[in-house]
Design a protein around this motif. Structure first.
Motif, PDB file in Angstrom:
ATOM      1  N   CYS A   1       0.850  -1.183   0.000  1.00 12.58           N
ATOM      2  CA  CYS A   1       0.000   0.000   0.000  1.00 12.58           C
ATOM      3  C   CYS A   1       0.892   1.241   0.000  1.00 12.58           C
TER       4      CYS A   1
ATOM      5  N   ASP B   1      -0.224   5.228  -0.298  1.00 13.98           N
ATOM      6  CA  ASP B   1      -1.255   6.221  -0.591  1.00 13.98           C
ATOM      7  C   ASP B   1      -1.173   7.327   0.443  1.00 13.98           C
ATOM      8  N   CYS B   2      -2.271   7.610   1.081  1.00 14.66           N
ATOM      9  CA  CYS B   2      -2.321   8.757   1.990  1.00 14.66           C
ATOM     10  C   CYS B   2      -1.478   8.550   3.252  1.00 14.66           C
ATOM     11  N   CYS B   3      -1.338   7.308   3.715  1.00  9.05           N
ATOM     12  CA  CYS B   3      -0.598   7.035   4.962  1.00  9.05           C
ATOM     13  C   CYS B   3       0.576   6.085   4.740  1.00  9.05           C
ATOM     14  N   CYS B   4       0.308   4.914   4.158  1.00  8.88           N
ATOM     15  CA  CYS B   4       1.411   4.002   3.878  1.00  8.88           C
ATOM     16  C   CYS B   4       2.356   4.668   2.872  1.00  8.88           C
TER      17      CYS B   4
ATOM     18  N   CYS C   1      -4.931   3.142  -1.211  1.00 14.42           N
ATOM     19  CA  CYS C   1      -5.284   2.904   0.191  1.00 14.42           C
ATOM     20  C   CYS C   1      -6.136   1.636   0.373  1.00 14.42           C
ATOM     21  N   LEU C   2      -5.713   0.801   1.343  1.00 16.83           N
ATOM     22  CA  LEU C   2      -6.424  -0.444   1.659  1.00 16.83           C
ATOM     23  C   LEU C   2      -7.367  -0.272   2.843  1.00 16.83           C
ATOM     24  N   ASP C   3      -7.552   0.955   3.261  1.00 16.85           N
ATOM     25  CA  ASP C   3      -8.538   1.305   4.302  1.00 16.85           C
ATOM     26  C   ASP C   3      -8.199   0.793   5.702  1.00 16.85           C
ATOM     27  N   VAL C   4      -6.921   0.644   5.970  1.00 12.25           N
ATOM     28  CA  VAL C   4      -6.479   0.347   7.339  1.00 12.25           C
ATOM     29  C   VAL C   4      -5.301   1.269   7.676  1.00 12.25           C
ATOM     30  N   CYS C   5      -5.521   2.548   7.429  1.00 12.43           N
ATOM     31  CA  CYS C   5      -4.450   3.536   7.549  1.00 12.43           C
ATOM     32  C   CYS C   5      -3.820   3.587   8.940  1.00 12.43           C
TER      33      CYS C   5
ATOM     34  N   VAL D   1       1.188  -1.041   5.302  1.00 13.41           N
ATOM     35  CA  VAL D   1       0.516  -2.320   5.121  1.00 13.41           C
ATOM     36  C   VAL D   1       1.044  -2.994   3.855  1.00 13.41           C
TER      37      VAL D   1
HETATM   38  S1  FES Z   1      -2.742   4.341   2.893  1.00 18.88           S
HETATM   39 FE1  FES Z   1      -2.338   2.249   3.366  1.00 18.88          FE
HETATM   40  S2  FES Z   1      -4.119   1.634   4.387  1.00 18.88           S
HETATM   41 FE2  FES Z   1      -4.540   3.662   3.865  1.00 18.88          FE
END
Ligand code: FES
Length: 78
Positions: A2, A4-7, A36-40, A45
């Motif tokens: 992942c 995206d916004c966090c990973c 994003c896999l929705d477990v930020c 992840v």
């Molecule tokens: S950016 Fe990885 S779970 Fe949201």
């Protein structure tokens, strides 16, 4: 992996070289980057998927959370 916004974000996980993490894992496996896999709250992840042979033998994808240091990356690579 992942990303995206966090990973993969230096804002969320500032002590890790995220590009180096991808580079290291690409030495040993095919790596696809996802949105994003929705477990930020568990960034970074990584989902490890079995080969077709591994799946036929009963293997299933495994979600790994908090892969946030070089030792964890090395463990995943191994
Ligand atoms: S950016 Fe990885 S779970 Fe949201």
């Amino acid at each position: 992996m992942c990303r995206d916004c966090c990973c993969g974000s230096a804002r969320k996980v500032p002590h890790l070289n995220h590009d180096e993490q991808i580079r290291r894992l690409r030495e040993v496996a095919e790596v696809r980057v996802t949105e994003c896999l929705d477990v930020c709250d568990q960034a970074n992840v990584i989902v490890v998927q079995p080969t077709p042979e591994g799946r036929a033998a009963g293997g299933r994808p495994v979600w790994l959370a908090f892969v946030n240091d070089e030792n964890a990356t090395a463990d995943v690579a191994e």
